[in-house]
Design an enzyme around this catalytic site. Structure first.
Site, mmCIF file in Angstrom:
data_model
loop_
_atom_site.group_PDB
_atom_site.id
_atom_site.type_symbol
_atom_site.label_atom_id
_atom_site.label_comp_id
_atom_site.label_asym_id
_atom_site.label_seq_id
_atom_site.Cartn_x
_atom_site.Cartn_y
_atom_site.Cartn_z
ATOM 1 N N ASP A 16 -1.321 -21.119 -36.478
ATOM 2 C CA ASP A 16 -2.512 -20.633 -37.183
ATOM 3 C C ASP A 16 -2.176 -19.574 -38.232
ATOM 4 O O ASP A 16 -2.797 -19.529 -39.298
ATOM 5 C CB ASP A 16 -3.516 -20.048 -36.188
ATOM 6 C CG ASP A 16 -4.438 -21.106 -35.596
ATOM 7 O OD1 ASP A 16 -4.669 -22.127 -36.269
ATOM 8 O OD2 ASP A 16 -4.913 -20.919 -34.463
ATOM 9 N N LYS A 75 -7.305 -22.826 -26.629
ATOM 10 C CA LYS A 75 -6.002 -22.299 -27.042
ATOM 11 C C LYS A 75 -5.396 -21.342 -26.015
ATOM 12 O O LYS A 75 -4.205 -21.436 -25.696
ATOM 13 C CB LYS A 75 -6.125 -21.604 -28.399
ATOM 14 C CG LYS A 75 -6.469 -22.538 -29.549
ATOM 15 C CD LYS A 75 -6.566 -21.772 -30.865
ATOM 16 C CE LYS A 75 -6.998 -22.690 -31.992
ATOM 17 N NZ LYS A 75 -7.095 -21.986 -33.284
ATOM 18 N N GLY A 131 -9.045 -16.709 -31.364
ATOM 19 C CA GLY A 131 -7.617 -16.944 -31.529
ATOM 20 C C GLY A 131 -7.177 -17.004 -32.975
ATOM 21 O O GLY A 131 -6.093 -16.524 -33.327
#
Length: 670
Positions: A331, A295, A358
């Site tokens: 997310d 990511k 992340g």
């Protein structure tokens, strides 16, 4: 198709107007002299009719009973559809829907907002509730105040959804929804008899729809950036290392199927983010989901970062369009969405987020934006100090003496760790906590302990769902079908992880299937089956000879028969499939059902370099080999993607390295 809304004002007027239309909505609430006899006269018409009886501003039990009576009369009289509002009393909705089902009448569950167009997540929730109520068609009509409002409504359109942007802003959009998949749109009988804000007469609607059709034929695009009448198949993937565990394919493929979008979403195993992005571009992917550990690296490779991705320096979603890669981070929606849906208040709440990666950082940002104060907790505080300082968070370790007081004051606990083992002392949990654990692939000790402590458990699958809904919208420019995608994940979980007992290698000629297959079987005690060689053995002649004397169709029959035979075997083996095995849809189903299927990707240049000079390949035995390879690759790649459980690029990798990566990913003893 245009559905003409007929508002009377009398039964006689309706009967006269019905002679000029082929599909009509009868607004029974607006016909002044409607009685039981009038209902029977109208709904005995051969025209396909929608029975609608809208509520007044302030309904009482008597008025609801009258509306229900009229709708039931219309159903028994032969209505093709009955429209019942989502906000109608639950028992009334149930009785009307049951009567409709018994009579073979389709049910429209509708929602109207004459003030505004809600935001995407709320619209998706409303649509899902309409469908959950048993609707054959969901109808949403919302007042549009901006172009963004109009686009949100257009994004909802699919074969089971009619989405109307009301008001002057939405006039042109009414003509586009059929080309975007909706079964029909609405128009007035003439310009003087509109039943809703922004509704135009049927003649004007016909002209507008003709112009939309002409734009399609001329190659013009809709606001979605796509051809309004037909869309080319799209390829999407999730990439990480490892990626075998990801349930994103079940989520997104269910969404594609629900909306009737041709395409496939698959797992792409990569060595690093740069390789993944190169491969995605070479494959012609529309979008890419990015998981650990790529990511942050991906955020440095894309052309542009949007919103949370820019703030976090991490991208979990990449949209590839017009030669440009744009990174997003969804997310955070996987945290705020499920918590809000579970009735957990975020504004003013105190939350503890465990983890340093992340996902944890995205959770912190999402919770803060929703008005919560956040404590970050991790085994090693040094890993989170810089981020916590940047975003103004407290920190603590997982030691009970430090974590205990933080949890005692908190109402939300979010775990973003990769372990299913216990890492929080159970005695620290209390019944006022809402617990969301991002680990969705198997039950965790945290969830078990939280249940025992009386905590509210927020489903980990909803984390996957909510972040995926926004990614799906970014990839397809269509509103995500939330319930269909939820069911896709549930079905995958019930089926359990796919076992790699029979491994099938697929891909274009020259991608290295035989060489990789040999190295996969070396030392693993497995047999390698070469499909082309096995066909030659059974037929007593070479593949080229079969093509020449009996034609490709005969060879494909032999290929399908052999694959079916292999699918029925109980032993473990690796099969190297012919490049065209995926051309038969039945073979794709066999590969999906009976094999762990790995797609070995090679681009046009690599294929030509490996096989271009050979003439033994029947499909390349022609002067313009480059064009032949390009055509075959375009023809087959969506089918390869649909069939595979895992894809890997063969570029700059030896067969031994590819075999090692596959074996490590799927746990094959080698």
């Amino acid at each position: 198709m245009i559905c003409v809304s007929l508002i009377g004002p009398t039964v006689r007027d309706c009967l006269a107007q019905l002679k000029e239309v082929s599909l009509a909505e009868i607004r029974m609430d607006l016909i002044s002299d409607l009685d039981e006899g009038g209902v029977k006269k109208i709904f005995s018409s051969p025209v396909k009719l929608i029975a609608t009886c809208r509520p007044k501003d302030k309904e009482n039990k008597q008025q609801n009973a009258r509306r229900e009576q009229l709708l039931l009369l219309a159903i028994s009289g032969g209505a093709a559809f009955v429209d019942i509002e989502l906000e109608s009393p639950a028992e009334m909705r149930r009785r009307v829907a049951e009567a409709a089902k018994k009579a073979g009448c389709k049910v429209i569950v509708s929602h109207h907002d004459f003030e505004k167009t809600p935001m995407r997540q709320e619209l998706a929730g409303i649509k899902a509730r309409c469908l959950e109520e048993g609707a054959d068609v969901a109808k949403l009509a919302c007042m549009a105040r901006s172009e963004e409002d109009v686009q949100r409504m257009l994004d909802l359109c699919d074969p089971r959804t009619v989405a109307i942007a009301m008001g002057p802003m939405g006039v042109e959009a009414r003509a586009k929804i059929v080309s975007l998949g909706s079964p029909f749109t609405f128009a007035a009988f003439d310009e003087k008899s509109a039943a809703a804000p922004g509704q135009v007469g049927r003649e004007r609607m016909e002209k507008m729809m003709q112009e939309t059709g002409k734009a399609a034929r001329d190659g013009k695009t809709t606001e979605n950036g796509e051809h309004p009448a037909s869309r080319t198949p799209i390829l999407l993937a999730v990439s990480g290392n490892p990626v075998h565990h990801s349930q994103s394919p079940a989520l997104h493929n269910a969404g594609l199927a629900s909306l009737g979008i041709e395409g496939a979403y698959f797992r792409l195993l990569g060595g690093d983010a740069a390789e993944v992005l190169r491969t995605a571009r070479a494959m012609g992917l529309r979008g890419l989901s990015v998981t650990s550990p790529f990511k942050e690296e991906m955020a440095h490779l894309v052309h542009e970062l949007n919103g949370a991705a820019r703030e976090l320096g991490a991208a979990n979603t990449v949209v590839l369009e017009k030669g440009k890669a744009v990174g997003y981070n969804t997310d955070g929606l996987g945290v705020s969405g499920p918590l809000a849906a579970a009735g957990v208040s975020l504004s003013g709440a105190r939350a503890v987020v465990v983890g340093s990666g992340g996902a944890a950082k995205a959770a912190v940002l999402a919770l803060q934006k929703a008005g919560a104060s956040v404590v970050m907790a991790n085994r090693t505080v040094a890993k989170i100090e810089a981020f916590a300082k940047k975003f103004g968070c407290e920190t603590c370790t997982l030691e009970p003496a430090e974590l205990g007081p933080k949890l005692a004051q908190a109402s939300i606990l979010v775990s973003c760790t990769s372990t299913h083992e216990r890492f929080i002392e159970p005695s620290l949990l209390h019944s006022e906590l809402a617990v969301l654990d991002a680990h969705y692939t198997k039950p965790t000790a945290l969830v078990a302990d939280a249940k025992a402590a009386g905590c509210k458990i927020v489903s980990a699958q909803d984390w996957l769902l909510y972040q995926g809904l926004e990614a799906f919208r970014l990839f397809t420019k269509r509103e995500a079908p939330a319930e269909a995608m939820r069911q896709g994940v549930l079905s995958a979980q019930q089926a359990g992880p796919k076992q790699a007992n029979k491994i099938a290698l697929i891909g274009m000629m020259g991608c290295g299937k035989s060489a990789v297959g040999k190295r996969l079987t070396d030392g693993a005690g497995l047999r390698l089956v070469e499909m082309d060689a096995e066909i030659e053995r059974k037929a007593g002649r070479r593949v080229a000879e079969i093509f020449e004397k009996e034609g490709e169709a005969k060879f494909r029959q032999m290929e399908s028969a052999l694959l079916s035979e292999l699918a029925g075997r109980k032993d473990k083996f690796v099969v190297s499939c012919g490049g065209g095995v995926v051309l038969d849809e039945r073979n794709v189903e066999l590969l999906q059902t009976h094999f762990y299927t790995v797609w070995l990707w090679a681009d046009e240049e690599d294929i030509l370099a490996r096989v271009g000079s050979k003439t033994s390949r029947p499909l390349l035995n022609r002067p313009d080999k480059r064009e032949a390879v390009r055509r075959l690759l375009e023809e087959r790649k969506v089918r390869y993607a649909s069939a595979c459980d895992l894809a890997i690029s063969t570029q700059n990798r030896t067969p031994k390295k590819i075999a090692e990566m596959i074996a490590h990913e799927i746990g094959l003893a080698n």
